[in-house]
Design a protein around this motif. Structure first.
Motif, PDB file in Angstrom:
ATOM      1  N   ALA A  10       0.771  -1.155  -0.098  1.00 35.94           N
ATOM      2  CA  ALA A  10       0.182  -0.131  -0.451  1.00 35.94           C
ATOM      3  C   ALA A  10       0.531   1.079   0.412  1.00 35.94           C
ATOM      4  CB  ALA A  10      -0.480   0.222   1.361  1.00 35.94           C
ATOM      5  N   ASP A  11       2.096   0.843   1.008  1.00 40.88           N
ATOM      6  CA  ASP A  11       3.104   2.176   0.430  1.00 40.88           C
ATOM      7  C   ASP A  11       3.375   2.993  -0.603  1.00 40.88           C
ATOM      8  OD1 ASP A  11       4.452  -0.590   0.427  1.00 40.88           O
ATOM      9  OD2 ASP A  11       6.121   0.975   1.746  1.00 40.88           O
ATOM     10  N   LEU A  12       3.900   1.674  -1.496  1.00 41.09           N
ATOM     11  CA  LEU A  12       4.182   1.977  -2.742  1.00 41.09           C
ATOM     12  C   LEU A  12       3.371   2.139  -3.522  1.00 41.09           C
ATOM     13  CD1 LEU A  12       6.210  -1.133  -3.575  1.00 41.09           C
ATOM     14  CD2 LEU A  12       7.281   1.235  -3.269  1.00 41.09           C
ATOM     15  N   GLU A  13       1.576   1.712  -3.739  1.00 38.28           N
ATOM     16  CA  GLU A  13       0.921   2.620  -4.073  1.00 38.28           C
ATOM     17  C   GLU A  13       0.194   4.115  -3.781  1.00 38.28           C
ATOM     18  OE1 GLU A  13      -2.166  -0.485  -3.177  1.00 38.28           O
ATOM     19  OE2 GLU A  13      -0.876  -1.973  -4.299  1.00 38.28           O
ATOM     20  N   ALA A  14       0.304   4.508  -2.749  1.00 37.10           N
ATOM     21  CA  ALA A  14       0.203   5.713  -2.141  1.00 37.10           C
ATOM     22  C   ALA A  14       1.307   6.977  -3.048  1.00 37.10           C
ATOM     23  CB  ALA A  14       0.386   5.508  -0.503  1.00 37.10           C
ATOM     24  N   ILE A  15       2.549   6.497  -2.743  1.00 35.99           N
ATOM     25  CA  ILE A  15       3.520   6.957  -3.117  1.00 35.99           C
ATOM     26  C   ILE A  15       2.912   7.169  -4.436  1.00 35.99           C
ATOM     27  CG2 ILE A  15       6.243   7.629  -4.198  1.00 35.99           C
ATOM     28  CD1 ILE A  15       6.429   5.844  -1.419  1.00 35.99           C
ATOM     29  N   GLU A  16       2.844   6.297  -5.652  1.00 38.08           N
ATOM     30  CA  GLU A  16       2.435   6.189  -7.199  1.00 38.08           C
ATOM     31  C   GLU A  16       1.189   7.309  -7.230  1.00 38.08           C
ATOM     32  OE1 GLU A  16       1.827   4.044 -11.026  1.00 38.08           O
ATOM     33  OE2 GLU A  16       1.862   2.991  -9.462  1.00 38.08           O
ATOM     34  N   ARG A  17       0.300   7.218  -6.291  1.00 30.28           N
ATOM     35  CA  ARG A  17      -1.019   8.192  -6.438  1.00 30.28           C
ATOM     36  C   ARG A  17      -0.321   9.460  -5.996  1.00 30.28           C
ATOM     37  NH1 ARG A  17      -3.616   4.024  -3.258  1.00 30.28           N
ATOM     38  NH2 ARG A  17      -3.691   5.288  -2.052  1.00 30.28           N
ATOM     39  N   GLN A  18      -0.011   9.286  -5.489  1.00 27.04           N
ATOM     40  CA  GLN A  18       0.529  11.285  -5.169  1.00 27.04           C
ATOM     41  C   GLN A  18       0.906  11.966  -6.143  1.00 27.04           C
ATOM     42  OE1 GLN A  18       3.295  10.566  -1.358  1.00 27.04           O
ATOM     43  NE2 GLN A  18       1.152  11.140   0.211  1.00 27.04           N
ATOM     44  N   VAL A  19       2.226  11.239  -7.153  1.00 25.22           N
ATOM     45  CA  VAL A  19       2.969  11.513  -8.165  1.00 25.22           C
ATOM     46  C   VAL A  19       1.993  11.602  -9.767  1.00 25.22           C
ATOM     47  CG1 VAL A  19       5.385  11.857  -9.885  1.00 25.22           C
ATOM     48  CG2 VAL A  19       4.625  11.639  -7.055  1.00 25.22           C
ATOM     49  N   ALA A  20       0.883  10.196  -9.896  1.00 27.74           N
ATOM     50  CA  ALA A  20       0.363  10.640 -11.247  1.00 27.74           C
ATOM     51  C   ALA A  20      -0.469  11.236 -11.297  1.00 27.74           C
ATOM     52  CB  ALA A  20      -0.196   9.154 -10.682  1.00 27.74           C
ATOM     53  N   GLY A  21      -0.177  12.200 -13.015  1.00 28.41           N
ATOM     54  CA  GLY A  21      -1.374  13.252 -13.254  1.00 28.41           C
ATOM     55  C   GLY A  21      -1.198  14.215 -13.096  1.00 28.41           C
ATOM     56  N   LYS A  22       0.097  14.570 -12.510  1.00 27.21           N
ATOM     57  CA  LYS A  22       0.606  15.994 -10.979  1.00 27.21           C
ATOM     58  C   LYS A  22       1.686  16.595 -12.358  1.00 27.21           C
ATOM     59  CE  LYS A  22      -1.282  14.812  -7.242  1.00 27.21           C
ATOM     60  NZ  LYS A  22      -2.077  13.984  -7.414  1.00 27.21           N
ATOM     61  N   GLY A  23       1.962  16.140 -13.510  1.00 21.97           N
ATOM     62  CA  GLY A  23       2.414  16.900 -14.148  1.00 21.97           C
ATOM     63  C   GLY A  23       4.138  17.254 -13.807  1.00 21.97           C
ATOM     64  N   LEU A  24       4.565  16.644 -12.743  1.00 23.35           N
ATOM     65  CA  LEU A  24       6.160  16.947 -11.742  1.00 23.35           C
ATOM     66  C   LEU A  24       7.261  16.362 -13.453  1.00 23.35           C
ATOM     67  CD1 LEU A  24       4.909  15.809  -9.021  1.00 23.35           C
ATOM     68  CD2 LEU A  24       5.327  17.519  -9.457  1.00 23.35           C
ATOM     69  N   ARG A  25       8.217  16.797 -13.501  1.00 23.29           N
ATOM     70  CA  ARG A  25       8.758  16.177 -14.661  1.00 23.29           C
ATOM     71  C   ARG A  25      10.617  15.576 -13.948  1.00 23.29           C
ATOM     72  NH1 ARG A  25       9.349  16.929 -18.933  1.00 23.29           N
ATOM     73  NH2 ARG A  25      11.544  17.131 -19.198  1.00 23.29           N
ATOM     74  N   ARG A  26      10.564  15.645 -12.307  1.00 25.85           N
ATOM     75  CA  ARG A  26      12.184  15.109 -11.457  1.00 25.85           C
ATOM     76  C   ARG A  26      11.501  14.663 -10.650  1.00 25.85           C
ATOM     77  NH1 ARG A  26      15.594  20.306 -13.490  1.00 25.85           N
ATOM     78  NH2 ARG A  26      14.187  21.018 -12.360  1.00 25.85           N
ATOM     79  N   VAL A  27      12.173  13.384 -10.609  1.00 28.77           N
ATOM     80  CA  VAL A  27      11.541  12.960  -8.814  1.00 28.77           C
ATOM     81  C   VAL A  27      13.532  12.135  -8.249  1.00 28.77           C
ATOM     82  CG1 VAL A  27      10.951  11.352  -7.421  1.00 28.77           C
ATOM     83  CG2 VAL A  27       9.791  12.253  -8.964  1.00 28.77           C
ATOM     84  N   LEU A  28      13.871  12.946  -7.316  1.00 34.40           N
ATOM     85  CA  LEU A  28      15.252  12.035  -7.042  1.00 34.40           C
ATOM     86  C   LEU A  28      14.768  11.118  -5.390  1.00 34.40           C
ATOM     87  CD1 LEU A  28      18.262  12.070  -6.479  1.00 34.40           C
ATOM     88  CD2 LEU A  28      17.848  14.207  -4.857  1.00 34.40           C
ATOM     89  N   ASP A  29      14.970  10.119  -5.535  1.00 34.17           N
ATOM     90  CA  ASP A  29      14.393   8.834  -4.964  1.00 34.17           C
ATOM     91  C   ASP A  29      15.611   8.576  -4.101  1.00 34.17           C
ATOM     92  OD1 ASP A  29      13.952   6.596  -4.096  1.00 34.17           O
ATOM     93  OD2 ASP A  29      13.522   5.195  -5.315  1.00 34.17           O
ATOM     94  N   LEU A  30      15.781   9.258  -3.024  1.00 29.54           N
ATOM     95  CA  LEU A  30      16.911   9.339  -1.884  1.00 29.54           C
ATOM     96  C   LEU A  30      16.512   8.128  -1.168  1.00 29.54           C
ATOM     97  CD1 LEU A  30      17.024  12.853  -0.131  1.00 29.54           C
ATOM     98  CD2 LEU A  30      18.790  11.597  -1.989  1.00 29.54           C
ATOM     99  N   GLY A  31      18.065   7.098  -0.732  1.00 27.21           N
ATOM    100  CA  GLY A  31      17.867   5.529  -0.410  1.00 27.21           C
ATOM    101  C   GLY A  31      16.608   4.717  -0.957  1.00 27.21           C
ATOM    102  N   CYS A  32      17.272   5.001  -1.752  1.00 28.82           N
ATOM    103  CA  CYS A  32      16.080   4.558  -3.688  1.00 28.82           C
ATOM    104  C   CYS A  32      16.202   2.774  -3.335  1.00 28.82           C
ATOM    105  CB  CYS A  32      16.841   3.922  -5.307  1.00 28.82           C
ATOM    106  SG  CYS A  32      18.335   3.734  -4.881  1.00 28.82           S
ATOM    107  N   GLY A  33      17.549   2.144  -2.469  1.00 29.81           N
ATOM    108  CA  GLY A  33      17.488   0.648  -2.725  1.00 29.81           C
ATOM    109  C   GLY A  33      17.225  -0.422  -3.558  1.00 29.81           C
ATOM    110  N   GLY A  34      16.117  -1.247  -3.195  1.00 34.65           N
ATOM    111  CA  GLY A  34      16.334  -1.803  -5.064  1.00 34.65           C
ATOM    112  C   GLY A  34      14.978  -0.696  -5.995  1.00 34.65           C
ATOM    113  N   GLY A  35      14.716   0.021  -5.661  1.00 35.29           N
ATOM    114  CA  GLY A  35      14.404   1.020  -6.697  1.00 35.29           C
ATOM    115  C   GLY A  35      12.853   0.978  -6.733  1.00 35.29           C
ATOM    116  N   HIS A  36      12.065   0.019  -6.283  1.00 39.70           N
ATOM    117  CA  HIS A  36      11.008  -0.177  -6.141  1.00 39.70           C
ATOM    118  C   HIS A  36      10.179   1.402  -6.632  1.00 39.70           C
ATOM    119  CE1 HIS A  36      11.984  -4.079  -5.793  1.00 39.70           C
ATOM    120  NE2 HIS A  36      12.510  -3.819  -4.412  1.00 39.70           N
ATOM    121  N   VAL A  37       9.890   2.077  -5.683  1.00 42.37           N
ATOM    122  CA  VAL A  37       9.492   3.588  -5.939  1.00 42.37           C
ATOM    123  C   VAL A  37      10.000   4.722  -6.928  1.00 42.37           C
ATOM    124  CG1 VAL A  37       9.306   5.538  -4.860  1.00 42.37           C
ATOM    125  CG2 VAL A  37       9.394   4.161  -3.428  1.00 42.37           C
ATOM    126  N   SER A  38      11.555   4.046  -7.168  1.00 43.08           N
ATOM    127  CA  SER A  38      11.867   4.841  -9.116  1.00 43.08           C
ATOM    128  C   SER A  38      10.744   4.045 -10.087  1.00 43.08           C
ATOM    129  CB  SER A  38      13.750   4.688  -8.695  1.00 43.08           C
ATOM    130  OG  SER A  38      14.203   5.067  -8.193  1.00 43.08           O
TER     131      SER A  38
END
Length: 111
Positions: A10-38
């Motif tokens: 659910a945490d990944l889904e929530a993060i994705e919902r926060q960004v989807a459709g917002k027209g953001l261009r760039r994201v810095l994923d600090l502490g990306c680990g395996g990259g799942h959020v990226s």
């Protein structure tokens, strides 16, 4: 890379919902680990920079991004405190596995 705890939820889904459709261009994923959020955010923004202190994790992120044809993910090897950005959405992953003073929900313990 294969940890179900980190790869879905659910945490990944929530993060994705926060960004989807917002027209953001760039994201810095600090502490990306395996990259799942990226991987999730790369579907909604023009550029994702996955940053971690572990080179092996960044190698895995590059390989998996290539496997998924996510050409808008790049990687940076650096500690979170050594990264300066302006005008970016910054997402930082701090998990109990990284900080033993945090409980499962990311809250500080009493002792």
């Amino acid at each position: 890379m294969t940890s179900a705890v980190h790869a879905e939820g659910a945490d990944l889904e929530a993060i994705e919902r926060q960004v989807a459709g917002k027209g953001l261009r760039r994201v810095l994923d600090l502490g990306c680990g395996g990259g799942h959020v990226s991987y999730r955010l790369a579907l909604h923004v023009a550029e994702v920079v996955a940053c971690d202190v572990t080179r092996e994790m960044l190698d895995a992120v590059r390989q998996e991004a290539g496997r998924r044809s996510l050409t808008n993910i790049s990687t940076v090897h650096a500690p979170a405190g050594g990264v300066a950005v302006r005008g970016w959405l910054v997402r930082c992953g701090v998990l109990p596995v990284h900080d033993p003073s945090l409980d499962r929900r990311g809250r500080r313990g009493s002792g």
